[in-house]
Design a protein around this motif. Sequence first.
Motif, mmCIF file in Angstrom:
data_model
loop_
_atom_site.group_PDB
_atom_site.id
_atom_site.type_symbol
_atom_site.label_atom_id
_atom_site.label_comp_id
_atom_site.label_asym_id
_atom_site.label_seq_id
_atom_site.Cartn_x
_atom_site.Cartn_y
_atom_site.Cartn_z
ATOM 1 N N LEU A 52 0.844 -1.189 0.000
ATOM 2 C CA LEU A 52 0.000 0.000 0.000
ATOM 3 C C LEU A 52 0.880 1.240 0.000
ATOM 4 C CD1 LEU A 52 -2.456 -1.212 2.770
ATOM 5 C CD2 LEU A 52 -3.020 -1.004 0.339
ATOM 6 N N VAL A 53 0.440 2.270 -0.701
ATOM 7 C CA VAL A 53 1.188 3.525 -0.760
ATOM 8 C C VAL A 53 0.347 4.631 -0.133
ATOM 9 C CG1 VAL A 53 2.268 5.241 -2.261
ATOM 10 C CG2 VAL A 53 2.390 2.807 -2.845
ATOM 11 N N TYR A 77 -9.750 2.511 13.071
ATOM 12 C CA TYR A 77 -10.777 2.232 12.072
ATOM 13 C C TYR A 77 -10.090 1.885 10.755
ATOM 14 C CZ TYR A 77 -13.146 5.261 15.494
ATOM 15 O OH TYR A 77 -13.604 5.863 16.647
ATOM 16 N N LEU A 78 -10.444 0.741 10.206
ATOM 17 C CA LEU A 78 -9.766 0.216 9.013
ATOM 18 C C LEU A 78 -10.783 0.044 7.894
ATOM 19 C CD1 LEU A 78 -8.426 -2.226 11.494
ATOM 20 C CD2 LEU A 78 -6.710 -1.046 10.120
ATOM 21 N N GLU A 79 -10.415 0.485 6.673
ATOM 22 C CA GLU A 79 -11.381 0.456 5.570
ATOM 23 C C GLU A 79 -10.687 0.112 4.255
ATOM 24 O OE1 GLU A 79 -14.757 3.369 3.499
ATOM 25 O OE2 GLU A 79 -13.567 4.079 5.206
ATOM 26 N N ARG A 80 -11.352 -0.754 3.486
ATOM 27 C CA ARG A 80 -10.878 -1.100 2.146
ATOM 28 C C ARG A 80 -12.079 -1.172 1.216
ATOM 29 N NH1 ARG A 80 -9.447 -7.157 0.262
ATOM 30 N NH2 ARG A 80 -9.263 -6.757 -1.977
ATOM 31 N N TYR A 81 -12.017 -0.480 0.083
ATOM 32 C CA TYR A 81 -13.132 -0.472 -0.873
ATOM 33 C C TYR A 81 -12.874 -1.447 -2.007
ATOM 34 C CZ TYR A 81 -16.429 0.996 -4.450
ATOM 35 O OH TYR A 81 -17.410 0.993 -5.392
ATOM 36 N N VAL A 82 -13.899 -2.248 -2.332
ATOM 37 C CA VAL A 82 -13.867 -3.172 -3.463
ATOM 38 C C VAL A 82 -15.074 -2.851 -4.333
ATOM 39 C CG1 VAL A 82 -13.966 -5.566 -4.210
ATOM 40 C CG2 VAL A 82 -12.693 -4.970 -2.144
ATOM 41 N N ALA A 83 -14.829 -2.489 -5.575
ATOM 42 C CA ALA A 83 -15.920 -2.081 -6.470
ATOM 43 C C ALA A 83 -16.752 -3.263 -6.952
ATOM 44 C CB ALA A 83 -15.351 -1.322 -7.666
ATOM 45 N N GLY A 84 -16.152 -4.477 -6.976
ATOM 46 C CA GLY A 84 -16.881 -5.627 -7.498
ATOM 47 C C GLY A 84 -16.680 -5.756 -8.994
ATOM 48 N N PRO A 85 -17.299 -6.766 -9.631
ATOM 49 C CA PRO A 85 -18.207 -7.740 -9.017
ATOM 50 C C PRO A 85 -17.499 -8.831 -8.218
ATOM 51 C CG PRO A 85 -17.928 -8.240 -11.329
ATOM 52 C CD PRO A 85 -17.193 -6.960 -11.092
ATOM 53 N N PRO A 141 -3.929 -6.624 5.024
ATOM 54 C CA PRO A 141 -2.804 -5.756 4.642
ATOM 55 C C PRO A 141 -2.848 -4.385 5.305
ATOM 56 C CG PRO A 141 -3.764 -6.812 2.713
ATOM 57 C CD PRO A 141 -4.713 -7.053 3.846
ATOM 58 N N ILE A 142 -4.056 -3.846 5.498
ATOM 59 C CA ILE A 142 -4.191 -2.531 6.121
ATOM 60 C C ILE A 142 -3.868 -2.617 7.609
ATOM 61 C CG2 ILE A 142 -5.793 -0.628 6.571
ATOM 62 C CD1 ILE A 142 -7.270 -1.542 4.009
ATOM 63 N N ILE A 143 -4.278 -3.721 8.250
ATOM 64 C CA ILE A 143 -3.954 -3.927 9.659
ATOM 65 C C ILE A 143 -2.434 -3.986 9.839
ATOM 66 C CG2 ILE A 143 -4.136 -5.555 11.585
ATOM 67 C CD1 ILE A 143 -6.890 -6.386 10.413
ATOM 68 N N ALA A 144 -1.767 -4.755 8.968
ATOM 69 C CA ALA A 144 -0.310 -4.888 9.064
ATOM 70 C C ALA A 144 0.394 -3.563 8.774
ATOM 71 C CB ALA A 144 0.178 -5.978 8.114
ATOM 72 N N ALA A 145 -0.100 -2.831 7.778
ATOM 73 C CA ALA A 145 0.504 -1.539 7.445
ATOM 74 C C ALA A 145 0.359 -0.548 8.591
ATOM 75 C CB ALA A 145 -0.131 -0.986 6.172
ATOM 76 N N THR A 146 -0.778 -0.575 9.261
ATOM 77 C CA THR A 146 -1.001 0.320 10.397
ATOM 78 C C THR A 146 0.004 0.036 11.511
ATOM 79 O OG1 THR A 146 -3.366 0.472 9.871
ATOM 80 C CG2 THR A 146 -2.700 1.075 12.097
ATOM 81 N N ARG A 155 -8.052 3.189 3.775
ATOM 82 C CA ARG A 155 -7.621 4.174 4.763
ATOM 83 C C ARG A 155 -7.624 3.577 6.160
ATOM 84 N NH1 ARG A 155 -12.317 8.346 6.728
ATOM 85 N NH2 ARG A 155 -13.904 6.787 7.175
ATOM 86 N N VAL A 156 -6.947 4.276 7.077
ATOM 87 C CA VAL A 156 -7.016 3.954 8.500
ATOM 88 C C VAL A 156 -7.183 5.261 9.251
ATOM 89 C CG1 VAL A 156 -4.495 3.998 8.743
ATOM 90 C CG2 VAL A 156 -5.883 2.815 10.440
ATOM 91 N N VAL A 157 -8.010 5.218 10.297
ATOM 92 C CA VAL A 157 -8.255 6.376 11.147
ATOM 93 C C VAL A 157 -7.934 5.971 12.583
ATOM 94 C CG1 VAL A 157 -10.039 7.906 12.090
ATOM 95 C CG2 VAL A 157 -10.036 7.357 9.646
ATOM 96 N N LEU A 158 -7.287 6.849 13.330
ATOM 97 C CA LEU A 158 -6.969 6.600 14.728
ATOM 98 C C LEU A 158 -7.431 7.780 15.567
ATOM 99 C CD1 LEU A 158 -4.141 5.825 12.885
ATOM 100 C CD2 LEU A 158 -3.749 4.573 15.014
ATOM 101 N N ARG A 159 -8.093 7.476 16.685
ATOM 102 C CA ARG A 159 -8.503 8.543 17.594
ATOM 103 C C ARG A 159 -8.688 7.976 18.989
ATOM 104 N NH1 ARG A 159 -14.017 8.256 18.639
ATOM 105 N NH2 ARG A 159 -13.990 10.331 19.538
ATOM 106 N N LEU A 160 -8.576 8.861 19.987
ATOM 107 C CA LEU A 160 -8.864 8.486 21.362
ATOM 108 C C LEU A 160 -10.334 8.755 21.639
ATOM 109 C CD1 LEU A 160 -5.755 9.870 23.282
ATOM 110 C CD2 LEU A 160 -6.169 7.545 22.468
ATOM 111 N N SER A 161 -11.010 7.779 22.231
ATOM 112 C CA SER A 161 -12.432 7.911 22.504
ATOM 113 C C SER A 161 -12.665 8.774 23.732
ATOM 114 C CB SER A 161 -13.057 6.532 22.725
ATOM 115 O OG SER A 161 -14.391 6.646 23.185
ATOM 116 N N GLY A 162 -13.790 9.497 23.722
ATOM 117 C CA GLY A 162 -14.162 10.314 24.877
ATOM 118 C C GLY A 162 -15.247 9.685 25.708
ATOM 119 N N THR A 163 -15.518 8.374 25.538
ATOM 120 C CA THR A 163 -16.637 7.753 26.244
ATOM 121 C C THR A 163 -16.206 6.818 27.357
ATOM 122 O OG1 THR A 163 -16.755 5.924 24.657
ATOM 123 C CG2 THR A 163 -18.087 7.883 24.202
#
Length: 541
Positions: free
Chosen positions: A445-446, A496-504, A517-522, A478-486
């Motif tokens: 991933l780049v 938060y980890l996200e990967r988009y696949v257009a399909g089919p 791969p995104i987990i490892a990259a993070t 993408r990956v997003v990181l934040r500290l929770s306020g709850t």
Amino acid sequence: MTIHPTTPFEGQKPGTSGLRKKTPVFMQPNFLENFVQSTFDAIGGVEGKTLVLGGDGRYFGAAAAQTILKMAAANGAARVIVGQGAWLSTPAASNMIRARKSDGGLILSASHNPGGPNADFGVKYNSANGGPAPEAVTDAIFARTRTITEFRKLDVADADLSRPGEQPMGAMVVEVVDPVAAYADLMETLFDFKALRGLFHGGFTMRMDSMCAITGPYAKEIFEHRLGAAPGTVVHGTPLPDFGGMHPDPNPTWAHELMDELMGREAPDFGAASDGDGDRNMILGRGVYVSPSDSLAVIAANATLVPGYADGLKGVARSMPTSTAVDRVAQALGLDCYETPTGWKFFGNLMDAGRVSLCGEESFGTGSDHVREKDGLWAILMWLNIIAVRGQSVAEIMAEHFARYGRNYYSRHDYEALPTEVATAMLDALRARLDALKGMSSQGLVVESADEFCYTDPVDGSVSAHQGFRILFEGGSRVVLRLSGTGTEGATLRVYLERYVAGPEGLSEDPQAALAPIIAATEEIVGIKARTGRPGPNVIS
């Protein structure tokens, strides 16, 4: 005595959903009183005003309600509308504030956090629009907690909250109301209850897990009584002060009984769960788990099938960490889509301005402009109404949605109760490297860009900085990181980890495998394991 001297407590800064602490902290002499008086002072006093009061039934809630009633009376409030037994779900409280045109309200809850003598408690102030207080108000409350020298409280007998009706408390009127009826009536104006009754009378089966929390009475009234679902459809339906020892957070980890049932051989057609105060939801079909981000997207794509939204949506909004699945629906439907920080209060301005009518957060929160809070039972009814109209199973609806819009594989990894200094140092180190991350390659991933999210409210121009870190990879992942306020102990890091696949192709992978791969990259970029010593997250959802 009405005026009581006091001194400030440290740490009374409200978070995204009010002030949350361990129950024994709130039970300290004057701790609750200081925060409530500071709230009253910060909003310009409550003399002559009408307030709404209620909570999720957790330990200390009934006692706290009596304290707040006596303080409201001593501060000159004209009337307090309180749920019978000091009960009101958070969305029901929001509705009551709006329906009765009150000046605001206090909600006694720590939402999805555990309850009990040694667990969690919370107090949140909601404004006259029914939504959580904006940052300007919470900042003023915190400032007042640091200088407070006295609070006002009548020395009178407790109010009788066991039955509806009016009673005096000094010069103030305490009005006890049925906590369920007004909310259930509102749901009947939004959904096709005739079609839903037909669904259940036709043999459709459902399991609703209220997790021994506040939605039990609401769910029984709506699903079993008004819609005719079979008795026993609602389980764990009696609110308990300690939630029966359950962690009332509707996700696959804590609602494991429901997960096991819906993934089993004798699964019902549909499953759902809600949390401590009723504002969160989890959606399941037979053999199918629907992520909150996908649920928001499906609701947006099908909203016009529901009577209350038949004329179309004004727009949609999601919190920044929520997946971009709803963005793709909004683009296809020609709707405006807003990205906000985490916290329902950020949606309030957009709804009040008529810019959006559907909002969602990845943390199992979905709602619309019928109130100014996320609403668990509303989301469940949306799904049921969509199923009734489409005549399809949850699995079929999801398959068609992915085929049309593609799939955003998504997961949240929570690292709970981290030492605050460790979590802060880790994110400070990431902040210092953001500019240098562009172009970095990891796990194939780049990095396309990296930043710290800053939000400018399009309605009032207010700016909210430091709202989480975003690392965007080429191709839409993408990956997003934040500290929770709850949380109430240490720091909770949400990844938060996200990967988009257009399909089919590639639309039916296991999410954790798809995201590997995104987990490892993070881990390579941030070093969570190395810096915290944790082998992995506490909760995966």
